[in-house]
Scaffold this active site. Structure first.
Site, PDB file in Angstrom:
ATOM      1  N   HIS A 175       0.805  -1.215   0.000  1.00  0.00           N
ATOM      2  CA  HIS A 175       0.000   0.000   0.000  1.00  0.00           C
ATOM      3  C   HIS A 175       0.840   1.267   0.000  1.00  0.00           C
ATOM      4  O   HIS A 175       0.361   2.316  -0.439  1.00  0.00           O
ATOM      5  CB  HIS A 175      -0.941   0.014   1.207  1.00  0.00           C
ATOM      6  CG  HIS A 175      -2.132  -0.876   1.049  1.00  0.00           C
ATOM      7  ND1 HIS A 175      -2.103  -2.225   1.329  1.00  0.00           N
ATOM      8  CD2 HIS A 175      -3.393  -0.609   0.628  1.00  0.00           C
ATOM      9  CE1 HIS A 175      -3.292  -2.741   1.090  1.00  0.00           C
ATOM     10  NE2 HIS A 175      -4.089  -1.787   0.658  1.00  0.00           N
ATOM     11  N   GLY A 176       2.049   1.210   0.476  1.00  0.00           N
ATOM     12  CA  GLY A 176       2.845   2.424   0.465  1.00  0.00           C
ATOM     13  C   GLY A 176       4.152   2.299   1.215  1.00  0.00           C
ATOM     14  O   GLY A 176       4.333   1.394   2.039  1.00  0.00           O
TER      15      GLY A 176
END
Length: 477
Positions: A326-327
């Protein structure tokens, strides 16, 4: 080009007209047109990254053809490794390079060794995490002999860049979408109608629910030290519905748009906040990603087989990798680890597949036990969302701590000139609509279908304008 923009509406009307009326039943021309439209759609953000998606497409197209011609398992594995190296390497450079460099320098700084930062001003290409996983699943499936590679570059390129789901999913498998590109599509009114219903419902989820919540969430999280515990708790709940409405809304619009073109994309959300435990939550939330990690990471690692130590290892790997997907921030890793801790007791007690059927199938309301299970699961998920939303781990911990130590049953007025609880009625209405239609794909079913559509359209025009349009959250991933 955003789904909730006039630009996309004009773009899609043009695409729809040429696709069905000019290129009717001409598969090869339709696929070329889909590819061109997809590249226009993607290039609308930044045309420079078209070369990146084209490069990934060419690499996996030719590597898959090479893999299928080789019988020697060692050489097949070598070409698969080449695909993994290129795709994950590009993802690492564009998404994680600065993260690793900065943490490497910070690690040495803790020992008193100061190093200069040589980070780059790297722009994250929209949707790179999504289309990278699509191309990877293709080469892996070819390597596993689960599908034969296509020899048509246009078909494969259209699969990789298919614009409805290009930038935020669902993450489609080649075995599901590619065959649909290789056969004749006929316009089906009922199928198209369901697509329109999904688009309308997706816009409601995004524009009315998510964007309305975003205004409150941004203010509360950015100024959390100023508010009491009740406001912080409400802010966390608003974010839970913001990210759900935002992402599920995008997925529904994508699926609906694809249906208008005669394609069937996989369902990505199945009323996740009605889950009775964390395992069920992950069977209902971002289904295309959770099943991707299950099939291409969790099961190859051994899944739930083997010793307890192996089970623990595999669970933590899949959830932490999911968080990191996700990041490039430690908050996402912690978010993943929290879900691993919540999931693990269910797996070890062999209770992770207890709730496979829909809740309260033949009842209007859940039992007290089911209500407790749903509520407790939602609270746990919402607490984890705080780490997902916060800028740092320390802020997330401080936010959680302040919910309890500064809790006052006092409704506060925010600087955005609204009371913190103003959205509660809208959220309650949304929950009620979803609950009553939890056994259906969308709410527009039954005798009152048109009344419900009119009601939602009125909400889009009124509250949608009031909510202030926001970017889709998952575009940053």
């Amino acid at each position: 080009m955003y789904f909730n923009s006039i630009t996309f509406a004009i773009f899609f009307i043009i695409v729809f007209f040429f696709y069905w009326f000019v290129l009717k039943r001409k598969i090869s021309l339709q696929n070329i047109f889909i590819l061109i439209a997809s590249y226009v759609f993607y290039g609308w953000w930044d045309w420079r990254f078209l070369s990146l998606i084209a490069f990934s497409t060419l690499v996996d197209f030719f590597l898959a053809l090479k893999i299928t011609k080789i019988e020697n398992r060692g050489r097949r594995k070598l070409f698969l490794a080449f695909s993994l190296l290129i795709n994950l390497g590009l993802l690492a450079i564009f998404k994680y390079y600065n993260f690793f460099i900065e943490n490497w320098i910070d690690a040495w700084a803790s020992f008193g060794i100061i190093m200069s930062k040589h980070t780059m001003n790297i722009i994250l290409p929209v949707g790179i995490s999504f289309y990278t996983f699509q191309t990877l699943s293709y080469t892996i499936d070819v390597y596993r002999n689960k599908m034969k590679p296509t020899k048509n570059l246009v078909d494969f390129a259209a699969y990789v860049a298919f614009f409805p789901q290009l930038v935020a999913g669902p993450i489609e498998r080649a075995s599901h979408l590619l065959p649909q590109l290789q056969k004749e599509r006929k316009f089906n009114y009922s199928y198209a109608q369901s697509g329109i219903h999904l688009i309308i419902w997706g816009l409601f989820q995004k524009v009315v629910i998510a964007d309305s919540c975003a205004i409150y969430v941004n203010d509360i999280f950015e100024n959390y030290e100023q508010y009491n515990g009740l406001t912080l708790a409400i802010g966390a709940i608003y974010f839970a519905f913001q990210i759900y409405g935002d992402f599920a809304g995008y997925s529904n619009i994508a699926i609906g748009t694809a249906r208008l073109l005669g394609f069937n994309l996989m369902r990505n959300f199945n009323y996740p906040y009605f889950a009775r435990d964390i395992a069920e939550f992950w069977r209902r939330w971002h289904i295309s990603l959770s099943t991707w990690f299950r099939d291409y990471l969790y099961i190859p690692l051994g899944g739930s087989r083997g010793s307890v130590a192996m089970k623990v290892r595999n669970v933590f790997i899949i959830f932490i990798v999911s968080g990191f997907w996700h990041g490039a921030n430690w908050t996402f890793l912690v978010w993943g680890a929290i879900h691993a801790f919540l999931f693990l007791p269910l797996l070890l007690a062999n209770r992770n597949r207890n709730n496979l059927e829909n809740i309260a199938l033949d009842r209007l309301i859940p039992s007290l036990k089911e209500f407790y299970q749903i509520t407790s699961t939602f609270i746990l998920v919402t607490c984890a969302w705080i780490f997902f939303r916060a800028d740092s781990i320390s802020i997330a911990i401080d936010y959680l701590k302040n919910i309890f130590i500064r809790f006052k049953f006092k409704i506060e007025y925010l600087p955005i000139e609204r009371y913190s609880v103003e959205l509660i009625g809208l959220i309650a209405l949304f929950i009620a609509i979803e609950w009553l239609h939890r056994n259906f794909e969308h709410p527009f079913v039954g005798k009152l279908r048109w009344l419900k559509i009119i009601f939602v359209l009125i909400m889009l025009v009124t509250l949608g304008v009031y909510s202030n349009y926001q970017d889709f959250i998952y575009f940053q991933f």
